[in-house]
Design an enzyme around this catalytic site. Structure first.
Site, short mmCIF file in Angstrom:
data_model
loop_
_atom_site.label_atom_id
_atom_site.label_comp_id
_atom_site.label_asym_id
_atom_site.label_seq_id
_atom_site.Cartn_x
_atom_site.Cartn_y
_atom_site.Cartn_z
CG ASN A 164 41.49 41.07 29.52
OD1 ASN A 164 42.31 41.77 30.38
ND2 ASN A 164 41.10 39.97 29.77
CD GLU A 259 42.36 36.28 40.46
OE1 GLU A 259 42.14 36.49 41.59
OE2 GLU A 259 41.73 35.35 39.82
CB CYS A 293 41.41 34.62 32.17
SG CYS A 293 40.24 35.67 33.37
#
Ligand SMILES: NC(=O)C1=CN([C@@H]2O[C@H](COP(=O)(O)OP(=O)(O)OC[C@H]3O[C@@H](n4cnc5c(N)ncnc54)[C@H](O)[C@@H]3O)[C@@H](O)[C@H]2O)C=CC1
Ligand SMILES: O=C(O)[C@H](O)CS(=O)(=O)O
Length: 491
Positions: A164, A259, A293
């Site tokens: 992303n 993460e 996220c």
């Protein structure tokens, strides 16, 4: 500029990019075609790695780490030059990323600018890797002891990144690793492998030891081979919770930084500036097509302003420009693949079938899912409790702040949350009681400062990123205690 050093051949009029191993672009296993995520046009072929390539990369990184240690100032100079390199090629990098990721121009400009700053932060931190003097002599009996702790590089670290924000997140793995004195083997996501090759080409052109960075390509299988390789001292990963759990399970006693995902809650209280909250949440919920996220996914709005907020929000969402990511005016482009868009569309339909009310969007054209707003949702719906990673937002009313905190915390995740209020007491209560690594006040959860310790609690991961903190994770702390008793002293 586009990765010419990484080119090993031509095929069908397109470049074939190799792996970057031992300071050279080398052929790997069968190349895979990378396509423009909006037009579908072929961009390049990229070689994938074999298990033997992984081993070659780790060995080359170890050799480079051992043979070419850099002083802190040399690391600073290298990474500073790389930051300048990024800034000088801003437009080319933006255009490449818009094509490779499908992320709108306006969001990709932000990614490249943040990558410049993250690289510069890492350069600056390379000169500040200190330790501490330990007051060992403060304990009776140890009056003649002197203690201190120093930070030393780990050696070869593994970096695995998602699709992303491929350029920025590669910087957040590579730059701290190099700043800390390590060497790194990086594996980008198979959907977006080119921009990391370009980044590494930039670093090589800026003069550092080319063997300090190795690039291997491929998907989960290649990633799994990295987990199984004993030559890594540390793994730094950004991606799904599912993959993160595999990485935690597969790395044994070696340290990891994970993460992972989130279902970001954003609370809007009745004392907030509603117009501003609507503008920010409508923009930040759908940037990168919600594929972040920390993207706004769950909106919790205080009852007194609920109707006004919903009306304004839906109106704003309907005005978002959807389409060609190359157009600087486009707000929402395609998701990473049609398959991902179908998944998200299915989750929306399931929610509606279970009683949710569709206020906007819900339709799909290929990989483009219209910005979607749902209300009357329930906690067990996937669009609420899972990471939707798509341009989908839910809005739920609350009557008391206790309710809002409870609903926001009702999640397996805990990365970042947003809160709109002017009340300091409410802010400090949320800071203490919300189970999230970060609280963004009077801006949305989607805001990330590349300077701060960034990371989650619960299912959102382990460890903290941000160059200063990633460097701490990527070094070992060695304690030294010296006895200063002099000859003849009776101690
Ligand atoms: N939280 C976040 O920042 C992100 C979350 N995601 C979530 O993950 C979903 C799938 O997207 P992906 O990019 O495919 O994420 P992913 O987590 O499957 O892949 C991320 C990276 O990890 C690698 N990988 C996957 N499985 C692995 C394994 N077992 N061992 C080692 N490496 C492995 C992939 O090749 C890629 O480089 C998204 O729909 C979204 O829900 C995806 C990207 C970022
Ligand atoms: O993977 C993500 O979504 C990133 O952590 C968000 S950001 O750092 O690229 O903003």
């Amino acid at each position: 500029m586009i990765a010419e050093r990484m080119t090993i051949a031509g095929r069908d009029g397109l470049p074939v990019y190799g792996l970057w191993i031992d300071g050279k672009a080398v052929e790997g296993a069968e190349p895979v075609l990378v396509r423009n995520k909006f037009t579908g046009e072929p961009m390049a072929w990229v070689c994938t790695a074999s298990r033997e390539d992984v081993d070659r990369a780790v060995s080359a990184a170890e050799r480079s780490f051992r043979s070419r240690p850099l002083s802190p100032f040399e690391r600073y100079e290298w990474l500073s030059a790389a930051a300048t390199w990024i800034r000088a090629r801003r437009e080319e990098l933006v255009n490449l990323l818009v094509d490779e990721v499908g992320k709108p121009h306006k969001d990709t400009v932000v990614e490249v600018d943040r990558a410049y700053h993250a690289m510069l932060l890492a350069a600056e931190e390379a000169k500040r890797i200190g330790g501490e003097v330990l007051p060992v002599d403060s304990i009776p009996g140890s009056e003649r002891k002197m203690g201190f702790a120093i930070r030393v590089p780990l050696g070869v670290v593994a970096g695995i990144t998602p699709f992303n924000y491929p350029f920025l997140l590669a910087v957040h793995k590579i730059a701290p690793a190099l700043a800390a004195g390590n060497a790194i083997v990086i594996k980008p996501a198979p959907q977006t492998p080119i921009s990391t090759l370009v980044l590494v080409q930039g670093l090589v052109e800026c003069g550092g030891p080319p063997g300090h960075i190795q690039v291997i390509q491929g998907g989960a299988e290649v990633g799994q081979w990295m987990l199984e390789h004993p030559g890594f001292r540390f793994y730094t990963f950004t991606g799904s919770a599912r993959a993160g759990e595999r990485i935690k399970a597969g790395t044994g006693l070696r340290r990891v930084a994970l993460e992972l995902g989130n279902s970001s809650p954003n609370i809007v209280h009745s004392d907030a500036d509603v117009v501003r909250a609507v503008r920010i949440c409508a923009a930040r919920a759908f940037s990168a097509a919600g594929q972040a996220c920390i993207s706004v996914q769950r909106l919790y709005v205080h009852a007194p302003i609920f109707d006004e907020f919903v009306e304004r929000f839906v109106e704003r969402v309907r005005d978002l420009k959807v389409g060609d990511p190359r157009d600087p005016k486009t707000d929402v482009g395609p998701m990473i693949s049609e398959q991902d868009a179908v998944r998200a569309e299915t989750w929306v339909r399931e929610a509606v079938a279970q009683g949710a009310r569709l206020l906007a969007g819900g339709t799909r054209d290929g990989a483009i899912l219209e910005p979607t707003v749902l209300t009357d949702v329930r906690p067990e719906m996937k669009v609420v409790c899972e990471e939707v990673f798509a341009p989908v937002v839910t809005i739920t009313k609350y009557n008391t702040f206790d309710e809002a905190l409870a609903m926001a915390n009702d999640s397996p995740y805990g990365l970042q949350a947003g809160l709109f209020t002017r009340d300091v007491g409410r802010i400090m209560r949320a800071a203490r009681e919300l189970q999230y690594g970060g609280l963004i006040v009077n801006d949305a959860s989607t805001y990330r400062s590349d300077l701060v310790p960034y990371g989650g609690v619960k299912g959102s991961g382990i460890g903290r990123e941000g160059p200063k903190y990633a460097i701490e994770e990527m070094t070992d702390l060695h304690v030294v205690i010296v006895d200063l008793t002099e000859e003849g002293e009776d101690r």
